[in-house]
Design a protein around this motif. Structure first.
Motif, PDB file in Angstrom:
ATOM      1  N   GLN A 198     -13.416  64.886 -20.537  1.00 42.42           N
ATOM      2  CA  GLN A 198     -14.277  63.712 -20.619  1.00 42.42           C
ATOM      3  C   GLN A 198     -13.615  62.397 -20.523  1.00 42.42           C
ATOM      4  N   THR A 199     -14.496  61.356 -19.965  1.00 40.90           N
ATOM      5  CA  THR A 199     -14.075  60.093 -19.871  1.00 40.90           C
ATOM      6  C   THR A 199     -14.906  59.071 -20.664  1.00 40.90           C
ATOM      7  N   GLU A 200     -16.027  59.639 -21.313  1.00 37.97           N
ATOM      8  CA  GLU A 200     -16.818  58.919 -22.283  1.00 37.97           C
ATOM      9  C   GLU A 200     -17.573  59.748 -23.120  1.00 37.97           C
ATOM     10  N   VAL A 201     -17.892  59.036 -24.245  1.00 37.22           N
ATOM     11  CA  VAL A 201     -18.706  59.523 -25.499  1.00 37.22           C
ATOM     12  C   VAL A 201     -19.600  58.524 -26.227  1.00 37.22           C
ATOM     13  N   ARG A 202     -20.915  59.208 -26.724  1.00 37.70           N
ATOM     14  CA  ARG A 202     -21.726  58.401 -27.367  1.00 37.70           C
ATOM     15  C   ARG A 202     -21.151  58.725 -28.837  1.00 37.70           C
ATOM     16  N   LEU A 203     -21.350  57.371 -29.434  1.00 36.91           N
ATOM     17  CA  LEU A 203     -20.674  57.400 -30.914  1.00 36.91           C
ATOM     18  C   LEU A 203     -21.959  56.562 -31.776  1.00 36.91           C
ATOM     19  N   GLU A 204     -22.104  57.038 -32.984  1.00 40.24           N
ATOM     20  CA  GLU A 204     -22.798  56.291 -33.986  1.00 40.24           C
ATOM     21  C   GLU A 204     -22.273  55.984 -35.047  1.00 40.24           C
ATOM     22  N   LEU A 205     -21.832  54.738 -35.525  1.00 38.43           N
ATOM     23  CA  LEU A 205     -21.022  54.181 -36.522  1.00 38.43           C
ATOM     24  C   LEU A 205     -21.840  53.671 -37.596  1.00 38.43           C
ATOM     25  N   PRO A 206     -21.751  53.659 -38.883  1.00 39.96           N
ATOM     26  CA  PRO A 206     -22.227  52.760 -39.878  1.00 39.96           C
ATOM     27  C   PRO A 206     -22.007  51.335 -39.820  1.00 39.96           C
ATOM     28  N   PRO A 207     -22.753  50.593 -40.535  1.00 38.91           N
ATOM     29  CA  PRO A 207     -22.377  49.097 -40.651  1.00 38.91           C
ATOM     30  C   PRO A 207     -20.936  48.841 -41.039  1.00 38.91           C
ATOM     31  N   GLY A 208     -20.302  47.917 -40.628  1.00 40.28           N
ATOM     32  CA  GLY A 208     -18.920  47.449 -41.022  1.00 40.28           C
ATOM     33  C   GLY A 208     -18.090  47.300 -40.058  1.00 40.28           C
ATOM     34  N   ARG A 209     -16.906  46.787 -40.566  1.00 40.94           N
ATOM     35  CA  ARG A 209     -15.751  46.919 -39.197  1.00 40.94           C
ATOM     36  C   ARG A 209     -14.979  48.259 -38.938  1.00 40.94           C
ATOM     37  N   HIS A 210     -14.895  48.640 -37.721  1.00 39.63           N
ATOM     38  CA  HIS A 210     -14.083  49.805 -37.303  1.00 39.63           C
ATOM     39  C   HIS A 210     -13.026  49.555 -36.219  1.00 39.63           C
ATOM     40  N   THR A 211     -12.158  50.620 -36.390  1.00 36.03           N
ATOM     41  CA  THR A 211     -11.080  50.223 -35.362  1.00 36.03           C
ATOM     42  C   THR A 211     -11.449  51.694 -34.311  1.00 36.03           C
ATOM     43  N   LEU A 212     -10.841  51.365 -33.067  1.00 34.61           N
ATOM     44  CA  LEU A 212     -10.846  52.496 -32.307  1.00 34.61           C
ATOM     45  C   LEU A 212      -9.736  52.495 -31.528  1.00 34.61           C
ATOM     46  N   GLN A 213      -8.910  53.298 -31.242  1.00 34.76           N
ATOM     47  CA  GLN A 213      -7.567  53.615 -30.289  1.00 34.76           C
ATOM     48  C   GLN A 213      -7.669  54.773 -29.602  1.00 34.76           C
ATOM     49  N   MET A 214      -7.231  54.820 -28.425  1.00 34.62           N
ATOM     50  CA  MET A 214      -7.243  56.005 -27.386  1.00 34.62           C
ATOM     51  C   MET A 214      -5.790  56.498 -27.412  1.00 34.62           C
TER      52      MET A 214
END
Length: 107
Positions: free
Chosen positions: A66-82
């Motif tokens: 897969q090359t895409e995903v739907r995320l749901e994150l709570p309020p705040g600062r978040h980091t993402l890394q592939m």
């Protein structure tokens, strides 16, 4: 590919779109040179780069290619890394990964 660093995501629901240059995407278990599949680190870091990437809520596997995903994150600062994993979910040597980005989900 998306989101970019510093993006504000109202409501916390977003599509993460993943890309790759100079290599190919192959599902987990398929052994082919210069290929792998995506893993998304959410608010986390890898402890080691010479073992399989764990499959947790903070370390998502996309072994189907897969090359895409739907995320749901709570309020705040978040980091993402592939990070790209091989047929066995082990990072390549040297690791093939994106820069870590920060996104903001407002209250």
């Amino acid at each position: 590919m998306w989101p970019s660093n510093g993006t504000t995501i109202s409501g916390g629901k977003l599509w993460v779109r993943m890309g790759l240059q100079n290599m190919g995407i192959a599902p987990a278990g398929i052994r082919k040179e210069d290929t792998g599949h995506h893993h998304l680190l959410v608010d986390s870091d890898l402890a080691t780069y010479d073992e399989p990437i764990p499959n947790t809520k903070q370390s998502l596997h996309f072994g189907g290619g897969q090359t895409e995903v739907r995320l749901e994150l709570p309020p705040g600062r978040h980091t993402l890394q592939m990070i790209l994993g091989d047929a066995d979910h082990v990072p390549h040597d040297p690791p093939i990964m994106s820069q870590k980005i920060t996104i903001i989900v407002p209250q």
